[in-house]
Design an enzyme around this catalytic site. Structure first.
Site, PDB file in Angstrom:
ATOM      1  N   ARG B  10       0.821  -1.221   0.000  1.00 27.39           N
ATOM      2  CA  ARG B  10       0.000   0.000   0.000  1.00 27.39           C
ATOM      3  C   ARG B  10       0.852   1.266   0.000  1.00 27.39           C
ATOM      4  O   ARG B  10       0.400   2.329  -0.406  1.00 27.39           O
ATOM      5  CB  ARG B  10      -0.987   0.011   1.169  1.00 27.39           C
ATOM      6  CG  ARG B  10      -0.391  -0.392   2.494  1.00 27.39           C
ATOM      7  CD  ARG B  10      -1.479  -0.739   3.518  1.00 27.39           C
ATOM      8  NE  ARG B  10      -0.976  -1.665   4.508  1.00 27.39           N
ATOM      9  CZ  ARG B  10      -1.161  -1.552   5.816  1.00 27.39           C
ATOM     10  NH1 ARG B  10      -1.855  -0.545   6.294  1.00 27.39           N
ATOM     11  NH2 ARG B  10      -0.675  -2.433   6.639  1.00 27.39           N
ATOM     12  N   SER B  37      -5.078   3.593   7.222  1.00 23.71           N
ATOM     13  CA  SER B  37      -4.710   2.205   6.947  1.00 23.71           C
ATOM     14  C   SER B  37      -4.305   2.002   5.493  1.00 23.71           C
ATOM     15  O   SER B  37      -3.330   1.339   5.193  1.00 23.71           O
ATOM     16  CB  SER B  37      -5.878   1.266   7.251  1.00 23.71           C
ATOM     17  OG  SER B  37      -6.064   1.159   8.629  1.00 23.71           O
ATOM     18  N   GLU B  58     -19.439   2.276   2.233  1.00 26.72           N
ATOM     19  CA  GLU B  58     -18.726   1.838   1.029  1.00 26.72           C
ATOM     20  C   GLU B  58     -19.608   1.826  -0.215  1.00 26.72           C
ATOM     21  O   GLU B  58     -19.138   2.044  -1.328  1.00 26.72           O
ATOM     22  CB  GLU B  58     -18.130   0.441   1.247  1.00 26.72           C
ATOM     23  CG  GLU B  58     -17.047   0.377   2.317  1.00 26.72           C
ATOM     24  CD  GLU B  58     -17.607   0.371   3.732  1.00 26.72           C
ATOM     25  OE1 GLU B  58     -18.833   0.203   3.901  1.00 26.72           O
ATOM     26  OE2 GLU B  58     -16.808   0.532   4.683  1.00 26.72           O
ATOM     27  N   PHE B  83     -14.547  -5.188   2.129  1.00 29.18           N
ATOM     28  CA  PHE B  83     -15.647  -4.227   1.957  1.00 29.18           C
ATOM     29  C   PHE B  83     -15.776  -3.789   0.488  1.00 29.18           C
ATOM     30  O   PHE B  83     -16.874  -3.640  -0.029  1.00 29.18           O
ATOM     31  CB  PHE B  83     -15.440  -3.007   2.844  1.00 29.18           C
ATOM     32  CG  PHE B  83     -15.196  -3.357   4.291  1.00 29.18           C
ATOM     33  CD1 PHE B  83     -15.992  -4.300   4.932  1.00 29.18           C
ATOM     34  CD2 PHE B  83     -14.162  -2.784   5.000  1.00 29.18           C
ATOM     35  CE1 PHE B  83     -15.766  -4.649   6.258  1.00 29.18           C
ATOM     36  CE2 PHE B  83     -13.926  -3.122   6.330  1.00 29.18           C
ATOM     37  CZ  PHE B  83     -14.724  -4.053   6.965  1.00 29.18           C
ATOM     38  N   HIS B 109      -5.520  -4.904   2.671  1.00 23.79           N
ATOM     39  CA  HIS B 109      -6.057  -5.954   3.538  1.00 23.79           C
ATOM     40  C   HIS B 109      -6.765  -7.070   2.767  1.00 23.79           C
ATOM     41  O   HIS B 109      -7.807  -7.566   3.176  1.00 23.79           O
ATOM     42  CB  HIS B 109      -6.988  -5.352   4.608  1.00 23.79           C
ATOM     43  CG  HIS B 109      -6.238  -4.538   5.635  1.00 23.79           C
ATOM     44  ND1 HIS B 109      -5.463  -3.456   5.295  1.00 23.79           N
ATOM     45  CD2 HIS B 109      -6.139  -4.657   6.970  1.00 23.79           C
ATOM     46  CE1 HIS B 109      -4.923  -2.929   6.378  1.00 23.79           C
ATOM     47  NE2 HIS B 109      -5.299  -3.644   7.419  1.00 23.79           N
ATOM     48  N   ASP B 117      -7.288  -9.613  13.212  1.00 15.33           N
ATOM     49  CA  ASP B 117      -8.680  -9.137  13.111  1.00 15.33           C
ATOM     50  C   ASP B 117      -9.652 -10.279  12.813  1.00 15.33           C
ATOM     51  O   ASP B 117     -10.854 -10.168  13.071  1.00 15.33           O
ATOM     52  CB  ASP B 117      -8.814  -8.060  12.026  1.00 15.33           C
ATOM     53  CG  ASP B 117      -8.455  -6.671  12.551  1.00 15.33           C
ATOM     54  OD1 ASP B 117      -8.294  -6.544  13.785  1.00 15.33           O
ATOM     55  OD2 ASP B 117      -8.348  -5.744  11.744  1.00 15.33           O
ATOM     56  N   ARG B 167      -1.984  -6.514   3.921  1.00 12.11           N
ATOM     57  CA  ARG B 167      -1.740  -5.723   5.119  1.00 12.11           C
ATOM     58  C   ARG B 167      -0.267  -5.756   5.499  1.00 12.11           C
ATOM     59  O   ARG B 167       0.315  -4.739   5.847  1.00 12.11           O
ATOM     60  CB  ARG B 167      -2.569  -6.247   6.298  1.00 12.11           C
ATOM     61  CG  ARG B 167      -2.369  -5.424   7.589  1.00 12.11           C
ATOM     62  CD  ARG B 167      -3.053  -6.039   8.801  1.00 12.11           C
ATOM     63  NE  ARG B 167      -2.429  -7.252   9.264  1.00 12.11           N
ATOM     64  CZ  ARG B 167      -1.430  -7.299  10.158  1.00 12.11           C
ATOM     65  NH1 ARG B 167      -0.947  -6.206  10.667  1.00 12.11           N
ATOM     66  NH2 ARG B 167      -0.920  -8.461  10.523  1.00 12.11           N
TER      67      ARG B 167
END
Lengths: 290, 317
Positions: B10, B37, B58, B83, B109, B117, B167
């Site tokens: 990312r 994030s 979203e 999402f 992620h 998580d 991630r």
């Protein structure tokens, strides 16, 4: 301050004579659009007459009074944008677009057929004048938000108009979009709620009550007006007033599902059912004689 | 690999966004309350007028992105993969893909290495969900450099693109000079005994597996398939024609992802024995990313084991 309506018509709204002229011009167009809507759904043998007929007057006032657009140049950058969030009312939009000159009226009679340009729900890739594809309820308002943000970024004074349904307002995404438009103060966005009170399974109040809809939009930070959604002059006045707000505008248009055809008015069954051949002929006669 | 050679994918995405934002005023970025994030906050800091936080919503974000795209913008959207692909699937399908709009969906992620998580946040279905949509292109880059270059490429591909990032820090496979080729399979290591096709973080595992296999006399070909859609048919068939055995490795369900895509292609064009390394029809669970890779049998060791089993079956039916 001169409104854009005055630019077009040359005189201010309240003048009686002008109002009469405007009314008769728009009502005449709306009558023709209703005729086309019934005919195209009748010929197609399927479609959504109720919710198409209820929003005809709203669309007519947008396309033949309010919006700045060029039918021969559908991608003119300074055009106002329109999104039909309740995509199942496509026949009304198609008839209006054909009347305005975006494509030939003959296309209307091929609605919903294999290979036809006019799909059951609007497809922006193939229909001139359709800004974005809709049909899955609740999604058009979000797209209208994006258009309003994009036009503002570009410094254009174009406005964005969106028609949503009351049944559609049961979708959560409508309220996500309501928050965003308010948060980003999208004063260049005007939404019309086609508040016809019915949805497929029955009355909205019985299927899933929307509560005090005007209060809901107010509490989300919108500038709310309530009008008779079949009075063309009231619609035009409300559209003009919405120009002045620095917040997004919600026009709650109280409408009658199936408006203009006696046996379709307030008839739940005609939400998603085409008229038979005989019903179509009768409906067309009624509209002609109105 | 030493820590300095591991970098977040990312970060590559965010670096590319800054470069794109600098040179192209049409680039806008949307996020759904995850800008820190996903790293899109860096674009927000540099170009605040072209960044829109959509809040925890979203579906509306995808529709807003579509609307922005109709005004000529190149729209990047980020959130978590679960999402972007799942929560807003209908919006991606009906408003973005059906209208073929320039929306680049670039979530972080993705995959099981989301870690602690747990299942609700571990996206192991997204490649399948995005791959099935007409007009959508799907890219699963392996490291920082590939993510950066793929992001820049995606900006100028017509229509929607899905770029899946992870991630955890990914070991660097490429370097500063890397040039991304959209739609191309990339042979990272040649071999004649078996083809290992992989994407994302799993390409590193595939390369490690190839090293292990070399020690037992097996020459594995490692083909990095970061473009999962459209598949590089010729590139894939060239390798399979040579080796006649296939392993796929992905941080995703074995259903519908890279393994599924390869199985579809090969069943029609060149049926061969294959094994899919991935999550086997299960939800994820909490744990560290390393533990989870081992728990779901996604590590190089498992790839190597599967390769040896397949080779043992050679000549049998």
């Amino acid at each position: 301050m001169k409104t854009r309506a005055q630019d077009k018509e040359g005189v201010s709204l309240p003048e009686v004579e002008r109002e009469l002229k405007l009314r008769s011009r728009l009502e005449e167009i709306a009558k023709g659009i209703r005729w086309d809507v019934v005919k195209m759904i009748g010929l197609a043998g399927s479609g959504h007459p109720g919710g198409s007929l209820s929003c005809v007057d709203l669309l007519v006032c947008l396309y033949f009074y309010k919006m700045r657009h060029r039918p021969t140049e559908p991608f003119w950058p300074d055009r106002d944008r329109f999104v039909l969030s309740k995509g199942h009312a496509a026949p009304a939009l198609y008839a209006v677009l054909a009347k305005a000159g975006y494509f030939h009226r003959e296309e209307l009679w091929k609605l919903r057929r294999l290979g036809a340009m006019l799909q059951g729900h609007p497809d922006s890739k193939v229909v001139p004048g359709v800004e974005i594809s809709t049909g899955s309820l609740g999604q058009g308002l979000a797209a209208a938000n994006g258009m309003a943000l994009g036009l503002r970024l570009d410094g254009r004074d174009s406005r964005v108009y969106c028609v949503i349904g009351d049944g559609e307002s049961q979708e959560g995404e409508i309220w996500e979009a309501a928050m965003l438009a308010s948060h980003y103060k999208l004063g260049n966005l005007t939404v019309l709620l086609d508040n016809n009170g019915l949805q497929i399974d029955g009355r909205c109040s019985e299927v899933m009550c929307l509560g005090d809809i005007a209060m809901k939009w107010r509490s989300f930070g919108w500038e709310v007006q309530e009008i008779d959604g079949h009075d063309v002059v009231e619609i035009c006045q409300a559209l003009d007033r919405a120009d002045e707000a620095s917040r997004p505008g919600m026009i709650i248009a109280h409408t009658i599902k199936g408006k203009g055809v006696s046996f379709m008015e307030n008839a739940v069954d005609f939400h998603g059912k085409a008229p038979t051949r005989e019903e179509m002929e009768q409906a067309l006669r009624e509209i002609e004689e109105s | 690999m030493e820590e300095s050679k591991r970098r977040h994918t990312r970060e590559g995405f965010a670096d590319a966004l800054l470069e794109l934002g600098e040179r192209d005023p049409r680039v806008v970025v949307l996020d759904a309350d995850l800008a820190k994030s996903t790293q899109t906050y860096r674009f927000k800091e540099r170009f605040p007028e072209r960044f829109f936080d959509c809040g925890v919503a979203e579906q509306n974000m995808m529709g807003t992105a579509a609307g922005l795209a109709t005004t000529g913008k190149i729209v990047f959207v980020s959130t978590f993969a679960v999402f972007a692909s799942g929560r807003a699937f209908d919006q991606v399908r009906n408003t973005i893909c059906y209208s073929n709009l320039n929306v680049k969906i670039c979530p972080s992620h993705g995959g099981i290495t989301v870690g602690e998580d747990g299942s609700s946040h571990q996206s192991i279905e997204d490649i399948a969900l995005m791959r099935v949509l007409p007009n959508m292109k799907v890219i699963v880059p392996a490291d920082y450099y590939e993510t950066r270059e793929a992001t820049k490429t995606a900006a100028y591909l017509e229509g929607p693109v899905y770029i899946r990032m992870g991630r955890v820090k990914a070991p660097s496979i490429f370097d500063e000079d890397f040039r991304f080729q959209f739609g191309k399979a990339r042979v990272l290591r040649e071999g004649k005994d078996i083809s290992i096709f992989s994407c994302g973080l799993m390409t590193w595992e595939a390369l490690q597996a190839a090293e292990m296999l070399e020690k037992v006399g097996i020459e594995a070909e490692v083909v990095h398939l970061s473009t999962v859609k459209p598949l590089d048919r010729e590139g894939i068939l060239r390798s399979v024609a040579k080796t006649d055995l296939v392993i796929t490795a992905e941080e995703h369900s074995i259903i519908g992802g890279l393994g599924g895509a390869l199985a579809e292609l090969l069943a029609e064009e060149m049926p061969v024995r294959m094994r899919r390394i991935g999550v086997r029809n299960k939800f994820g669970t909490s744990g560290s990313s390393e533990e989870l890779l081992e728990h779901f049998k996604l590590t190089s060791h498992h790839i190597s084991k599967a390769a040896q089993e397949l080779i043992g079956l050679k000549g049998t039916r």
